[in-house]
Design an enzyme around this catalytic site. Structure first.
Site, short mmCIF file in Angstrom:
data_model
loop_
_atom_site.label_atom_id
_atom_site.label_comp_id
_atom_site.label_asym_id
_atom_site.label_seq_id
_atom_site.Cartn_x
_atom_site.Cartn_y
_atom_site.Cartn_z
N ASP A 1 -10.05 -5.56 2.03
CA ASP A 1 -10.75 -6.18 0.91
C ASP A 1 -12.24 -5.86 0.89
O ASP A 1 -13.06 -6.65 0.42
CB ASP A 1 -10.55 -7.71 0.92
CG ASP A 1 -9.09 -8.09 0.82
OD1 ASP A 1 -8.34 -7.36 0.14
OD2 ASP A 1 -8.70 -9.11 1.41
N LYS B 1 -12.57 -1.25 -1.66
CA LYS B 1 -12.11 0.14 -1.74
C LYS B 1 -11.74 0.52 -3.16
O LYS B 1 -12.04 1.62 -3.62
CB LYS B 1 -10.87 0.34 -0.83
CG LYS B 1 -11.15 0.07 0.64
CD LYS B 1 -9.88 0.16 1.48
CE LYS B 1 -8.91 -0.98 1.22
NZ LYS B 1 -9.36 -2.31 1.61
N ASN C 1 1.15 -5.10 -0.05
CA ASN C 1 0.26 -6.02 0.65
C ASN C 1 -1.19 -5.76 0.22
O ASN C 1 -2.04 -6.64 0.32
CB ASN C 1 0.40 -5.90 2.19
CG ASN C 1 0.34 -4.45 2.70
OD1 ASN C 1 0.41 -3.51 1.91
ND2 ASN C 1 0.22 -4.29 4.00
N GLY D 1 -4.30 -5.17 -2.36
CA GLY D 1 -4.73 -5.63 -3.68
C GLY D 1 -6.10 -5.04 -3.93
O GLY D 1 -7.07 -5.43 -3.28
N HIS D 2 -6.17 -4.05 -4.80
CA HIS D 2 -7.43 -3.33 -5.04
C HIS D 2 -7.94 -3.64 -6.45
O HIS D 2 -7.24 -3.39 -7.43
CB HIS D 2 -7.22 -1.82 -4.86
CG HIS D 2 -6.83 -1.45 -3.46
ND1 HIS D 2 -6.55 -0.17 -3.06
CD2 HIS D 2 -6.71 -2.21 -2.34
CE1 HIS D 2 -6.25 -0.16 -1.77
NE2 HIS D 2 -6.34 -1.39 -1.32
N THR E 1 1.19 -11.07 4.41
CA THR E 1 1.24 -11.29 2.97
C THR E 1 2.65 -11.67 2.53
O THR E 1 2.88 -11.94 1.35
CB THR E 1 0.80 -10.02 2.20
OG1 THR E 1 1.69 -8.95 2.58
CG2 THR E 1 -0.64 -9.64 2.53
N GLN F 1 -5.79 -1.72 3.21
CA GLN F 1 -6.17 -2.54 4.37
C GLN F 1 -7.47 -2.00 4.97
O GLN F 1 -8.24 -1.36 4.26
CB GLN F 1 -5.04 -2.57 5.41
CG GLN F 1 -3.82 -3.39 4.98
CD GLN F 1 -2.88 -2.63 4.07
OE1 GLN F 1 -2.44 -1.54 4.38
NE2 GLN F 1 -2.54 -3.20 2.93
N THR G 1 -1.67 -5.04 10.35
CA THR G 1 -0.56 -4.65 9.50
C THR G 1 0.24 -3.58 10.26
O THR G 1 -0.08 -3.27 11.41
CB THR G 1 -1.04 -4.18 8.12
OG1 THR G 1 0.10 -4.04 7.26
CG2 THR G 1 -1.81 -2.86 8.19
N THR H 1 -2.42 -12.73 -2.62
CA THR H 1 -1.82 -14.02 -2.31
C THR H 1 -2.67 -15.20 -2.77
O THR H 1 -2.20 -16.34 -2.72
CB THR H 1 -1.61 -14.16 -0.79
OG1 THR H 1 -2.88 -13.96 -0.15
CG2 THR H 1 -0.63 -13.14 -0.26
N GLY H 2 -3.90 -14.95 -3.18
CA GLY H 2 -4.79 -16.04 -3.60
C GLY H 2 -5.30 -16.87 -2.44
O GLY H 2 -6.03 -17.85 -2.63
N SER I 1 -23.23 -1.40 -3.32
CA SER I 1 -22.62 -2.06 -4.47
C SER I 1 -23.28 -3.42 -4.69
O SER I 1 -23.45 -4.20 -3.75
CB SER I 1 -21.12 -2.20 -4.21
OG SER I 1 -20.51 -2.92 -5.24
N GLY J 1 -22.39 -5.57 -7.40
CA GLY J 1 -21.60 -6.37 -8.33
C GLY J 1 -20.21 -5.77 -8.40
O GLY J 1 -19.99 -4.63 -7.97
#
Ligand code: GDP
Ligand code: IMO
Ligand code: MG
Length: 428
Positions: A17, A20, A42, A44-45, A133, A228, A243, A305-306, A417, A419
């Site tokens: 996270d 990427k 698993n 989430g991009h 996940t 990951q 993982t 997964t939030g 970065s 934002g």
């Protein structure tokens, strides 16, 4: 990016996270192919630009750009149902998915019993759970390494598929029923479902290794998109809280069949602080209002997964380890803006573990409270950096902070970065 550099790997330098998706999207314009080499849904991009927002799981982030070819590599584990729903939701959002998306025939499939086993084990492990996940990633890789996995190629070979599903399902059912007292799966239904997936996906299935090497030979530019992060790597991460794939740059070679000489640059993506989801050591974790501030301001909740992400200060031993193992050429430092409001910002330069000082991450498994981080304290800049696009425009303290990271890792922060959106970026 300079034309002299044909192929680039973008990998996570922390626990995932790192941003990427944003960096791949940003750099993708100069490339022809974007390929994933490991992991599954698993991942989430997140990709954001203008008023658009995409959350990619299996499909490379390049897909949101017209005219980019995207490959799911042999090193991945693919849940066909998840793939089809991702395709459907991207199409709904106006993304064209025709012959720009290909799947390696040697990638492995996730089946429902993999997911059930993942969940059952986590439940049984109680306090010792990994915090996966719950997507069946680990059990699918086990099947692969155990040599009875079902590959994408098998989906279009009915006899082979039937026999393989019968064999694998019988064993997995026994474990589910006997060990975990869970429901079992009907192999006939699985066979029918997966045969149907095969029919739908058939036109996308290709020999991914031949395909990508032909493109490289023809001078096409390829971006390798990591999922990951380095600290979740099966060999080099905080085992067993990792993982099940090779998240490091070495995974590109096995996960796509691409020789090392074709990886011309490695970009390590790192947040200006640290987060992790799930269990395992996290030496710089902040269990206090600072951690809460990072979570709120950085919107640190899992894309998949939030789950709230654990948050802490930047960990330089982690970045140094990532740099060594991946040969990182340049850093992309993300989420600098999330630090805008702190009076003071700390950076971990080393830790004491078992009486010894470590400037890289030690391999032995210890709990995070066993670490005694040594911190360097920076004065906060207390002004907004959101959306800044030129390094000179950053407040002096923020420049010092970035320069310190560069000095300590001996790596240039070529991208900073400020934002979530593509436009909110400094490229140096
Ligand atoms: P990935 O898995 O490495 O692609 O990262 P994720 O997309 O799971 O998580 C990164 C999150 O941070 C996403 O919500 C991004 O939109 C967001 N993000 C990325 N870069 C920045 C940044 O520089 N500033 C802020 N505030 N958010 C960012
Ligand atoms: P991206 O690509 C952050 C973590 C899980 C868990 C461990 C094992 O978005 O950076 P798994 O389901 O893979 O068996 O879970 O790995 N994990 C991630 N953490 N970002 C990810 O992906 C992750 N993918 C898996 O939280 O701790
Ligand atoms: Mg993510």
């Amino acid at each position: 990016m300079s034309k002299n550099i044909q192929n680039v790997a973008v990998i996570g330098a922390q626990w995932g996270d790192e941003g990427k998706g944003k960096i791949v999207d940003l750099l993708c314009e100069d490339f022809d192919v974007v390929a994933r080499y490991q992991g599954g849904h698993n991942a989430g991009h997140t990709v954001k630009f203008e008023d658009k927002h995409f959350a990619l799981r299996l499909i490379p982030s390049g897909i949101v750009h017209p005219n980019k070819l995207c490959l799911l590599g042999n090193g991945m584990v693919i849940d066909p149902d998840a793939l089809l729903s991702e395709v459907a939701s991207l199409r709904e959002a106006g993304v064209t998915i025709e012959d720009n998306l290909l799947i390696s025939d040697a990638a492995h499939c996730i089946l429902p019993y993999h997911k059930a086993l993942d969940l059952a084990r986590e439940e049984a492990a109680g306090e010792a759970k990994i915090g996966t996940t719950g997507r069946g990633i680990g059990p699918a890789y086990e099947g692969k390494v155990g040599r009875y996995g079902i590959r994408i190629a098998d989906l279009v070979d009915p006899d082979v598929l039937k026999q393989k599903i019968e064999f694998a399902c019988a064993e997995r059912n026994a474990v589910l029923a006997d060990v975990y007292k869970k429901d079992t799966f009907d192999p006939v239904k699985l066979y029918e479902d997966y045969l149907r997936y095969g029919e739908i996906l058939a036109k996308r299935i290709t020999n991914g290794t031949v395909w990508i090497n032909e493109h490289i030979r023809a001078g096409k530019r390829v971006m390798f998109e990591g999922a990951q992060g380095m600290m979740l790597d099966i060999d080099h991460g905080t085992y067993p809280f990792v993982t099940s794939s090779s998240t490091i740059v070495g995974g590109v070679c096995s996960g796509l069949g691409v020789a090392p000489k074709h990886i011309h640059k490695v970009i390590g993506v790192a947040k200006a602080y640290t987060t992790r989801v799930g269990g395992g050591a996290f030496p710089t974790e902040l269990d206090n209002e600072h951690g809460e501030h990072l979570r709120r301001r950085g919107n640190e909740f899992g894309t998949v997964t939030g789950r709230p992400r654990r948050c802490g200060w930047l960990d330089l031993p982690v970045l140094r380890t990532a740099s060594i193992i991946n040969g990182i050429d340049e850093l992309a430092v993300t989420k600098l803006d999330v630090l805008d409001e702190f009076d003071e910002i700390q950076v971990c330069t080393a830790y004491k573990v078992r009486g010894k000082s470590w400037s890289t991450f030690p391999a032995f498994a210890v709990a995070h409270h066993d670490y005694q981080p040594e911190y360097r304290t920076f004065k906060g800049w207390k002004t907004s950096t959101v959306g800044i696009t030129h390094f000179e425009d950053l407040p002096p303290q923020a420049k010092d902070y970035v320069r310190f990271i560069e000095d300590e890792t001996e790596t240039k922060a070529a991208i900073i970065s400020t934002g979530p959106r593509r436009e909110e970026t400094i490229v140096r």
